[in-house]
Design an enzyme around this catalytic site. Structure first.
Site, PDB file in Angstrom:
ATOM      1  N   SER A 247      29.766 111.948 -24.915  1.00  0.00           N
ATOM      2  CA  SER A 247      28.564 112.702 -25.294  1.00  0.00           C
ATOM      3  C   SER A 247      27.262 111.995 -24.907  1.00  0.00           C
ATOM      4  CB  SER A 247      28.586 113.017 -26.788  1.00  0.00           C
ATOM      5  OG  SER A 247      29.648 113.895 -27.056  1.00  0.00           O
TER       6      SER A 247
ATOM      7  N   THR B  58      54.560 124.758 -36.965  1.00  0.00           N
ATOM      8  CA  THR B  58      54.601 125.218 -38.354  1.00  0.00           C
ATOM      9  C   THR B  58      54.161 126.687 -38.354  1.00  0.00           C
ATOM     10  OG1 THR B  58      53.857 122.994 -38.915  1.00  0.00           O
ATOM     11  CG2 THR B  58      53.871 124.617 -40.699  1.00  0.00           C
TER      12      THR B  58
ATOM     13  N   LYS C  91      51.350 128.416 -40.528  1.00  0.00           N
ATOM     14  CA  LYS C  91      49.942 128.150 -40.186  1.00  0.00           C
ATOM     15  C   LYS C  91      49.454 129.117 -39.115  1.00  0.00           C
ATOM     16  CE  LYS C  91      48.487 123.819 -39.461  1.00  0.00           C
ATOM     17  NZ  LYS C  91      48.639 122.408 -39.025  1.00  0.00           N
TER      18      LYS C  91
ATOM     19  N   MET D 205      42.836 122.168 -23.647  1.00  0.00           N
ATOM     20  CA  MET D 205      41.558 121.756 -24.249  1.00  0.00           C
ATOM     21  C   MET D 205      41.337 120.254 -24.130  1.00  0.00           C
ATOM     22  SD  MET D 205      40.715 123.857 -27.636  1.00  0.00           S
ATOM     23  CE  MET D 205      41.036 125.578 -27.843  1.00  0.00           C
TER      24      MET D 205
ATOM     25  N   GLY E  92      40.059 120.398 -20.273  1.00  0.00           N
ATOM     26  CA  GLY E  92      38.971 120.774 -21.172  1.00  0.00           C
ATOM     27  C   GLY E  92      37.661 120.034 -20.955  1.00  0.00           C
TER      28      GLY E  92
ATOM     29  N   ASN F 138      52.804 128.260 -33.107  1.00  0.00           N
ATOM     30  CA  ASN F 138      52.707 126.920 -33.694  1.00  0.00           C
ATOM     31  C   ASN F 138      54.061 126.441 -34.192  1.00  0.00           C
ATOM     32  OD1 ASN F 138      50.952 124.737 -34.341  1.00  0.00           O
ATOM     33  ND2 ASN F 138      51.158 125.245 -36.516  1.00  0.00           N
TER      34      ASN F 138
ATOM     35  N   LYS G 215      34.456 116.827 -38.793  1.00  0.00           N
ATOM     36  CA  LYS G 215      33.927 118.194 -38.656  1.00  0.00           C
ATOM     37  C   LYS G 215      33.984 118.973 -39.977  1.00  0.00           C
ATOM     38  CE  LYS G 215      34.792 118.625 -33.719  1.00  0.00           C
ATOM     39  NZ  LYS G 215      35.311 119.448 -32.626  1.00  0.00           N
TER      40      LYS G 215
HETATM   41  P1  ATR Z   1      43.083 119.774 -34.270  1.00  0.00           P
HETATM   42  O1  ATR Z   1      42.014 119.776 -35.297  1.00  0.00           O
HETATM   43  O2  ATR Z   1      42.793 118.894 -33.087  1.00  0.00           O
HETATM   44  O3  ATR Z   1      43.537 121.134 -33.871  1.00  0.00           O
HETATM   45  P2  ATR Z   1      45.194 119.453 -36.180  1.00  0.00           P
HETATM   46  O4  ATR Z   1      44.474 120.303 -37.138  1.00  0.00           O
HETATM   47  O5  ATR Z   1      45.847 118.201 -36.663  1.00  0.00           O
HETATM   48  O6  ATR Z   1      44.277 118.994 -34.973  1.00  0.00           O
HETATM   49  O7  ATR Z   1      46.262 120.364 -35.458  1.00  0.00           O
HETATM   50  C1  ATR Z   1      47.073 119.836 -34.519  1.00  0.00           C
HETATM   51  C2  ATR Z   1      47.891 120.979 -33.897  1.00  0.00           C
HETATM   52  O8  ATR Z   1      48.727 120.411 -32.905  1.00  0.00           O
HETATM   53  C3  ATR Z   1      48.766 121.709 -34.868  1.00  0.00           C
HETATM   54  O9  ATR Z   1      48.904 123.040 -34.455  1.00  0.00           O
HETATM   55  C4  ATR Z   1      50.076 120.936 -34.729  1.00  0.00           C
HETATM   56  O10 ATR Z   1      51.204 121.670 -35.102  1.00  0.00           O
HETATM   57  P3  ATR Z   1      51.643 121.728 -36.654  1.00  0.00           P
HETATM   58  O11 ATR Z   1      50.639 122.590 -37.347  1.00  0.00           O
HETATM   59  O12 ATR Z   1      52.996 122.309 -36.650  1.00  0.00           O
HETATM   60  O13 ATR Z   1      51.606 120.287 -37.115  1.00  0.00           O
HETATM   61  C5  ATR Z   1      50.071 120.720 -33.240  1.00  0.00           C
HETATM   62  N1  ATR Z   1      50.914 119.591 -32.801  1.00  0.00           N
HETATM   63  C6  ATR Z   1      50.665 118.272 -32.936  1.00  0.00           C
HETATM   64  N2  ATR Z   1      51.631 117.549 -32.359  1.00  0.00           N
HETATM   65  C7  ATR Z   1      52.515 118.427 -31.823  1.00  0.00           C
HETATM   66  C8  ATR Z   1      53.722 118.304 -31.087  1.00  0.00           C
HETATM   67  N3  ATR Z   1      54.219 117.112 -30.773  1.00  0.00           N
HETATM   68  N4  ATR Z   1      54.351 119.446 -30.702  1.00  0.00           N
HETATM   69  C9  ATR Z   1      53.850 120.649 -31.026  1.00  0.00           C
HETATM   70  N5  ATR Z   1      52.706 120.830 -31.708  1.00  0.00           N
HETATM   71  C10 ATR Z   1      52.054 119.735 -32.107  1.00  0.00           C
END
Ligand code: ATR
Length: 296
Positions: A40, A176, A179, A237, A263, A174, A89
């Site tokens: 930045s 999960t 979510k 991104m 990104g 996703n 944030k």
């Molecule tokens: P950000 O604010 O950067 O989006 P976050 O809120 O921690 O970070 O979200 C991370 C995202 O990456 C989530 O969708 C997470 O999936 P889960 O909600 O199931 O945890 C996803 N994520 C992180 N590591 C992952 C992986 N190895 N494979 C698939 N999805 C992943």
């Protein structure tokens, strides 16, 4: 709006233009933890040079438990605005005394405009992605089928802006699943959205956006090549010097180079929108994207 009021204030003070000898230089910063690798400061320095604005912009490492204190102290020392990055944030969202619609939709603030005791919180991430896709990569989103991978903060921040382009649908996949379903529901009033797991994906998409944090660990969600059609555009991104694992997946499945992007453009575009909020002038982003790319 709050930011135009502040811009007028700056002009009255003469601090934005013309009278540098009478006032101190306007200060801006990005707050994060970690912050060492933030691009930045260089981006905003290039914007300031290009637009002839006099300002200072620094990267500040903020202790995890000291966000509010750090913002107040920055404001007391004459700070006019902040960018907020990981992991603050949400803190900034809570801290802001007023919020833009897009910050409310995102549930997060990446830009603060400081005016005495007023802290106006906005979020420029979504519009940054939207402009990178449409202006820099010439993607039309209207009537397109869009797939977003991940249902965290990055996805939430992107959805509002993407939906203003009136895509045919946005599917959020996703790990999960719950979510993804909840996030799709939260935006369903603004367009056709649906949430699911990776195994539930059965069709191909025009645009696939990786908004997971998986790239950070060099990982990839389980993606089938059947998600791609011959014109699919794949956007990560994240950005790095080398292609991310998601970009490598697209390359390995014969997506053409023109249809694969990282990104970095989004980073510069969101910064440009913050700069505009603070200074009321829009910098040109293309030369800055190229300059920052050369530094990676
Ligand atoms: P950000 O604010 O950067 O989006 P976050 O809120 O921690 O970070 O979200 C991370 C995202 O990456 C989530 O969708 C997470 O999936 P889960 O909600 O199931 O945890 C996803 N994520 C992180 N590591 C992952 C992986 N190895 N494979 C698939 N999805 C992943």
């Amino acid at each position: 709006m709050a930011y135009s009021r502040i811009t007028q204030q700056q002009s009255r003070n003469g601090s934005a233009k013309n009278e540098p000898s009478q006032v101190s230089i306007d200060r801006y910063a990005v707050f994060g933890n970690p912050i060492k690798h933030s691009r930045s400061p260089v981006i905003h320095r290039l914007f300031a040079e290009q637009t002839g604005q006099t300002l200072e912009y620094s990267a500040e490492l903020v202790a995890l438990d000291s966000f509010n204190q750090a913002v107040k102290s920055f404001a007391r020392s004459g700070g006019k605005g902040l960018n907020i990055t990981v992991p603050f944030k949400q803190n900034a969202f809570e801290f802001a005394t007023a919020l833009s619609k897009r910050a409310q939709q995102a549930g997060a603030v990446n830009t603060l405009i400081i005016d005495d005791a007023d802290y106006y919180g906005d979020n420029t991430d979504g519009v940054g992605l939207q402009r990178d896709l449409t202006n820099n990569h010439q993607q039309t989103l209207q009537d397109k089928r869009i797939l977003i991978l991940g249902a965290g903060g990055a996805s939430r921040g992107a959805l509002g802006a993407l939906l203003t382009e009136k895509p045919a649908q946005i599917t959020i996949a996703n790990r999960t699943v719950e979510k993804a379903i909840n996030l799709a529901k939260a935006f369903s009033a603004h367009g056709k959205t649906q949430g699911c797991g990776y195994d539930d994906l059965t069709q191909s998409y025009d645009i696939i956006i990786n908004a997971t944090a998986a790239s950070l660990q060099g990982e990839l969600p389980p993606l089938s090549a059947s998600l791609l059609n011959k014109n699919s555009f794949c956007y990560d991104m994240m950005y790095a010097k080398a292609p991310t694992v998601f970009m490598q997946w697209a390359q390995g499945n014969r997506v053409t180079e023109n249809n694969i992007a990282d990104g970095l453009g989004m980073l510069v575009e969101q910064a440009a929108e913050s700069f505009y909020l603070w200074r009321d002038i829009k910098p040109e982003t293309r030369p800055v994207i190229d300059a920052v790319r050369a530094l990676l």
